[in-house]
Scaffold this active site. Sequence first.
Site, PDB file in Angstrom:
ATOM      1  NE  ARG A  16      -1.043   2.556   2.823  1.00  0.00           N
ATOM      2  CZ  ARG A  16      -0.513   3.692   3.273  1.00  0.00           C
ATOM      3  NH1 ARG A  16      -0.491   4.782   2.519  1.00  0.00           N
ATOM      4  NH2 ARG A  16       0.037   3.746   4.474  1.00  0.00           N
ATOM      5  CG  ASP A  17       3.291   4.349   2.947  1.00  0.00           C
ATOM      6  OD1 ASP A  17       3.035   5.247   2.124  1.00  0.00           O
ATOM      7  OD2 ASP A  17       3.906   4.542   4.003  1.00  0.00           O
ATOM      8  CG  HIS A 208       4.759   4.620   8.999  1.00  0.00           C
ATOM      9  ND1 HIS A 208       3.924   3.716   8.375  1.00  0.00           N
ATOM     10  CD2 HIS A 208       5.236   5.410   8.001  1.00  0.00           C
ATOM     11  CE1 HIS A 208       3.901   3.939   7.088  1.00  0.00           C
ATOM     12  NE2 HIS A 208       4.688   4.967   6.819  1.00  0.00           N
ATOM     13  CG  HIS A 210       8.711   7.637   5.079  1.00  0.00           C
ATOM     14  ND1 HIS A 210       8.293   7.737   3.787  1.00  0.00           N
ATOM     15  CD2 HIS A 210       7.682   7.091   5.759  1.00  0.00           C
ATOM     16  CE1 HIS A 210       7.050   7.280   3.686  1.00  0.00           C
ATOM     17  NE2 HIS A 210       6.651   6.891   4.879  1.00  0.00           N
ATOM     18  CB  CYS A 241      10.468  10.803   0.206  1.00  0.00           C
ATOM     19  SG  CYS A 241       9.951  12.247   1.133  1.00  0.00           S
ATOM     20  CG  ASN A 250       7.234   3.495   3.607  1.00  0.00           C
ATOM     21  OD1 ASN A 250       6.663   3.958   4.576  1.00  0.00           O
ATOM     22  ND2 ASN A 250       6.754   3.585   2.381  1.00  0.00           N
TER      23      ASN A 250
END
Length: 307
Positions: A16-17, A208, A210, A241, A250
């Site tokens: 997803r991300d 979470h 990055h 990003c 991530n």
Amino acid sequence: MISTPDNVRIVEVGPRDGLQNEPGTLRIDDRMDLIERLADSGLMHIEAGSFVSPRWIPQMADSDRVLQGLKRRHGVRYTALTPNLEGLRRARDAGVREVAVFAAASEAFSQKNINCGIDESLQRFAAVCEAAQQAGIAVRGYVSCAMGCPYQGPVPTTEVARVTAVLISMGCYEVSIGDTIGTGTPRQVQQVLERCMAKTDASQLAVHFHDTYGQALANILAALQLDIATVDSSVAGLGGCPYAEGASGNVSTEDVVYMLHGMGIETGIDLEALIQTGHWICERLQRHNLSRVGLASGAGTAEEESS
Ligand code: HMG
Ligand code: MG
């Protein structure tokens, strides 16, 4: 000796991300294959799709087909993002048993991301939580921009803690604190988490990160020292990003698992299988593998090795 949890639960957000930030759109069967390979490597919690507007995030269109078509593994949780009741309806119709609502600690980011301010978003999420509860669907929460915002700059730690506590009070079983732009550093991470922990138990928090500025593993270690035992990450570091050209997105799951296993912390994940999946998805997407562990393993494709 640093005290850390004995076990860590990884929430794999690559499908997803990760994919939502990749320039191309992956075929539906490849999206399902990715999720199944991740489950085969021992991941028990996978963010599998997103029921947002396909005009905003075309990469996540057809998440219903992905979630309906998956070969589900017993005990594995497959989560999907839902920004509003329409998203929840679509998720429920696709048989989803866990959804995620995503708030921000930055007013400016909230507007850009979901077209409404923080408080309005919380009202929407309250409705989502209530309807999900009635349908027996679990809800996870996110607070983005917890360490800084690409639009407004610094974000008050009090706001991160407030939004987190509101999400928990609505019925989210856990809230993931997101360093969306990857600017945070370990002491700042601990300050933000300590502020959150004044209102919310560590067992209800996840992190979470990055890796935009190369701080993600250090930040995860800082969180582990505060007894946070749930970490989001993305296979092969999938996801870019948008605010820093060429920067990684991530933190990669392979790198997190390597660090945790090296510290004697259990995850239940087969690192070698995960590394192979990282190489496989990079080949499918024709992109670089951003996992340092994946690259060091030397098992990449000829194309990856020459790049
Ligand atoms: P909007 O344009 O303000 O919504 O978007 P609207 O209510 O005015 O509706 C506009 C159109 O969208 C309508 O269709 C609706 O039916 C449709 P039309 O009549 O024009 O044909 N619509 C939907 N379609 C499908 N699914 C839905 C849905 N809702 C409305 N659920 C909206 C508001 C929230 C929908 C939009 O802004 C959106 O989809 N945003 C999602 C953006 C997104 O996914 N961002 C990435 C999330 S990642 C993140 O937040 C960070 C995180 O990863 C953590 C980290 O990395 O740090 C979690
Ligand atoms: Mg992310």
